[in-house]
Scaffold this active site. Structure first.
Site, PDB file in Angstrom:
ATOM      1  N   ASP A  93      25.159   0.100 -32.477  1.00 18.16           N
ATOM      2  CA  ASP A  93      24.045   0.504 -31.311  1.00 18.16           C
ATOM      3  C   ASP A  93      22.682   0.377 -31.841  1.00 18.16           C
ATOM      4  O   ASP A  93      21.681   0.050 -31.190  1.00 18.16           O
ATOM      5  CB  ASP A  93      24.497   1.743 -30.806  1.00 18.16           C
ATOM      6  CG  ASP A  93      25.761   1.856 -30.186  1.00 18.16           C
ATOM      7  OD1 ASP A  93      26.200   0.757 -29.497  1.00 18.16           O
ATOM      8  OD2 ASP A  93      26.502   2.938 -30.041  1.00 18.16           O
ATOM      9  N   GLY A 139       0.907  -1.237  -0.054  1.00 24.75           N
ATOM     10  CA  GLY A 139       0.064  -0.047   0.077  1.00 24.75           C
ATOM     11  C   GLY A 139       1.019   1.091   0.193  1.00 24.75           C
ATOM     12  O   GLY A 139       1.774   1.337   0.685  1.00 24.75           O
ATOM     13  N   GLY A 175      25.781  10.712 -39.290  1.00 25.62           N
ATOM     14  CA  GLY A 175      25.418  10.814 -37.927  1.00 25.62           C
ATOM     15  C   GLY A 175      25.327   9.523 -37.183  1.00 25.62           C
ATOM     16  O   GLY A 175      24.925   8.390 -37.828  1.00 25.62           O
ATOM     17  N   SER A 197      20.916   9.288 -37.635  1.00 25.17           N
ATOM     18  CA  SER A 197      20.407   8.496 -38.738  1.00 25.17           C
ATOM     19  C   SER A 197      19.618   7.405 -38.270  1.00 25.17           C
ATOM     20  O   SER A 197      19.297   6.458 -39.036  1.00 25.17           O
ATOM     21  CB  SER A 197      21.684   7.966 -39.097  1.00 25.17           C
ATOM     22  OG  SER A 197      22.535   7.117 -38.307  1.00 25.17           O
ATOM     23  N   GLU A 216      28.098  -7.433 -43.745  1.00 25.41           N
ATOM     24  CA  GLU A 216      27.724  -8.741 -43.933  1.00 25.41           C
ATOM     25  C   GLU A 216      26.922  -9.047 -42.929  1.00 25.41           C
ATOM     26  O   GLU A 216      26.576 -10.465 -42.912  1.00 25.41           O
ATOM     27  CB  GLU A 216      29.126  -9.760 -43.680  1.00 25.41           C
ATOM     28  CG  GLU A 216      30.480  -9.325 -44.548  1.00 25.41           C
ATOM     29  CD  GLU A 216      30.149  -9.441 -46.040  1.00 25.41           C
ATOM     30  OE1 GLU A 216      29.160 -10.468 -46.189  1.00 25.41           O
ATOM     31  OE2 GLU A 216      30.180  -8.685 -46.925  1.00 25.41           O
ATOM     32  N   ASP A 240      27.523   6.512 -43.612  1.00 22.72           N
ATOM     33  CA  ASP A 240      28.253   6.719 -42.420  1.00 22.72           C
ATOM     34  C   ASP A 240      27.848   5.736 -41.808  1.00 22.72           C
ATOM     35  O   ASP A 240      26.680   5.737 -41.333  1.00 22.72           O
ATOM     36  CB  ASP A 240      27.830   8.091 -42.005  1.00 22.72           C
ATOM     37  CG  ASP A 240      28.508   8.325 -40.640  1.00 22.72           C
ATOM     38  OD1 ASP A 240      29.346   7.436 -39.976  1.00 22.72           O
ATOM     39  OD2 ASP A 240      28.097   9.349 -40.074  1.00 22.72           O
TER      40      ASP A 240
HETATM   41  N1  LIG Z   1      27.701  -1.244 -44.807  1.00 21.80           N
HETATM   42  C1  LIG Z   1      26.744  -1.574 -44.278  1.00 21.80           C
HETATM   43  N2  LIG Z   1      25.267  -2.194 -44.997  1.00 21.80           N
HETATM   44  C2  LIG Z   1      24.480  -2.686 -44.258  1.00 21.80           C
HETATM   45  N3  LIG Z   1      24.314  -2.636 -42.980  1.00 21.80           N
HETATM   46  C3  LIG Z   1      25.342  -2.576 -42.426  1.00 21.80           C
HETATM   47  C4  LIG Z   1      26.600  -1.969 -42.723  1.00 21.80           C
HETATM   48  N4  LIG Z   1      27.430  -1.713 -41.745  1.00 21.80           N
HETATM   49  C5  LIG Z   1      26.654  -2.132 -40.801  1.00 21.80           C
HETATM   50  N5  LIG Z   1      25.692  -2.632 -40.913  1.00 21.80           N
HETATM   51  C6  LIG Z   1      24.574  -3.036 -39.974  1.00 21.80           C
HETATM   52  O1  LIG Z   1      25.017  -2.567 -38.640  1.00 21.80           O
HETATM   53  C7  LIG Z   1      25.238  -3.845 -37.871  1.00 21.80           C
HETATM   54  C8  LIG Z   1      26.332  -3.423 -37.108  1.00 21.80           C
HETATM   55  O2  LIG Z   1      27.554  -3.215 -37.782  1.00 21.80           O
HETATM   56  P1  LIG Z   1      28.903  -3.313 -37.144  1.00 21.80           P
HETATM   57  O3  LIG Z   1      28.950  -4.838 -36.951  1.00 21.80           O
HETATM   58  O4  LIG Z   1      29.759  -2.467 -38.150  1.00 21.80           O
HETATM   59  O5  LIG Z   1      28.757  -2.761 -35.817  1.00 21.80           O
HETATM   60  P2  LIG Z   1      29.879  -1.754 -34.960  1.00 21.80           P
HETATM   61  O6  LIG Z   1      31.194  -2.341 -35.605  1.00 21.80           O
HETATM   62  O7  LIG Z   1      29.629  -1.889 -33.541  1.00 21.80           O
HETATM   63  O8  LIG Z   1      29.452  -0.491 -35.372  1.00 21.80           O
HETATM   64  P3  LIG Z   1      29.837   0.867 -34.960  1.00 21.80           P
HETATM   65  O9  LIG Z   1      31.113   0.623 -34.123  1.00 21.80           O
HETATM   66  O10 LIG Z   1      30.330   1.749 -36.233  1.00 21.80           O
HETATM   67  O11 LIG Z   1      28.552   1.731 -34.225  1.00 21.80           O
HETATM   68  C9  LIG Z   1      25.572  -5.122 -38.884  1.00 21.80           C
HETATM   69  O12 LIG Z   1      24.960  -6.447 -38.245  1.00 21.80           O
HETATM   70  C10 LIG Z   1      24.422  -4.718 -39.961  1.00 21.80           C
HETATM   71  O13 LIG Z   1      23.412  -5.012 -39.877  1.00 21.80           O
END
Ligand SMILES: Nc1ncnc2c1ncn2[C@@H]1O[C@H](COP(=O)(O)OP(=O)(O)OP(=O)(O)O)[C@@H](O)[C@H]1O
Ligand SMILES: *[C@@H]1O[C@H](CO)[C@@H](O)[C@H](O)[C@H]1NC(C)=O
Length: 267
Positions: free
Chosen positions: A214, A53, A251, A255, A184, A208
């Site tokens: 994140d 409560g 950004g 973004s 990838e 970018d």
């Molecule tokens: N060039 C790209 N084209 C399409 N998807 C992307 C690309 N780069 C990143 N991604 C997406 O973003 C996710 C996270 O990317 P990444 O593995 O580069 O993470 P990160 O290295 O932690 O990124 P950052 O440190 O730049 O924030 C990937 O699993 C994918 O889904």
């Protein structure tokens, strides 16, 4: 006690400095692995009765800090009510204005606490000597290639490398491992999918990529919380799609897309 012949002092000592007018509720708490569906009966693993409560909670906290308190309330003339009055006394709260009535039952709250909370751990920035409990205690362990490299000591520059790293992280006790691979997409493994599986993403024109990781982790957290029954692979496909949108403009947060701007089939 106040010296006799000093009524002013006696008054000061007895008057409550904190008077709470509010509810006294008896909490009936069940701990279960999940919430039951309508009409469903499920097993709980613990049950207890607690004093709750909002009004009484506040009064108890003030009393335990040393305030002279009085609770103004009314409970039923029933066992919960009797116990509640006793609880106020135990907490040194004045019950002078805590009444009991035959006309109504003491308020109760049925509380179900489920243990289903999912934890998603992103070891950023990574340290080689990460506390081993992070591997075993997180439900989902999600890192990028650099982090996987630091945590495993393996070079992680390709899908094949990431596959090896994911298996090594599983060996450390992770339940679900996800390694993001930039353009990838990502690689995943889980209890039901014990061999690493590649989840590619669509080819987009990256402007970018800052903050893509994140965006991906945030999207995954969204799906874990709001679409818990979606297969993990589907959650990852959708998280890839959302992170792919984030790399197509400049950004970091600027973004990140809003729901209203994304295809309906992601929801
Ligand atoms: N060039 C790209 N084209 C399409 N998807 C992307 C690309 N780069 C990143 N991604 C997406 O973003 C996710 C996270 O990317 P990444 O593995 O580069 O993470 P990160 O290295 O932690 O990124 P950052 O440190 O730049 O924030 C990937 O699993 C994918 O889904
Ligand atoms: C992975 O994330 C870290 C932050 O923990 C960052 O410094 C690093 O650049 C990222 N790696 C890649 C491949 O983007």
């Amino acid at each position: 006690m106040a010296a006799s012949g000093d009524p002013g002092r006696q008054w000061q000592e007895e008057v409550a400095a904190v008077v709470v007018v509010g509810s006294c509720m008896t909490d009936l708490v069940s701990l279960t692995s999940r919430l039951p569906k309508t009409g469903e009966t499920i097993h709980g693993h613990k049950f207890f009765i607690g004093f709750g409560g909002k009004g009484a909670n506040q009064c108890v906290q003030a009393a335990r800090l040393g305030a002279k308190t009085s609770m103004v309330c009314k409970v039923g003339k029933d066992s919960f009510g009797n116990d509640y009055i006793e609880n106020l006394k135990q907490n040194d709260i004045s019950t002078e204005f805590a009444y009991q009535t035959q006309d109504a039952a003491t308020g109760t709250a049925s509380i179900i606490v489920n243990t289903e909370v999912k934890t998603l751990f992103n070891p950023a920035p990574a340290v080689a000597d990460l506390d081993p409990r992070f591997y075993t205690l997180s439900d989902v362990f999600c890192c990028n290639e650099t982090e996987a490299e630091i945590l495993t000591g393996l070079k992680v520059h390709s899908l094949a490398d990431a596959t090896r790293a994911a298996l090594l992280l599983k060996g450390k006790g992770c339940h679900v491992v996800i390694i993001t691979l930039g353009a990838e997409g990502c690689v995943m493994l889980s209890k039901t999918e014990p061999m690493p599986k590649h989840i590619p993403t669509e080819k987009v024109k990256a402007v970018d990529t800052t903050g893509a990781g994140d965006s991906f982790v945030g999207a995954l957290a969204f799906y874990l919380a709001y679409y818990p029954n979606l297969p993990l692979e589907e959650m990852l496909k959708r998280s890839n799609s959302i992170a792919a949108v984030s790399v197509q403009s400049a950004g970091t947060q600027s973004s990140y897309p809003y729901k209203k701007d994304l295809p309906l089939d992601l929801f």
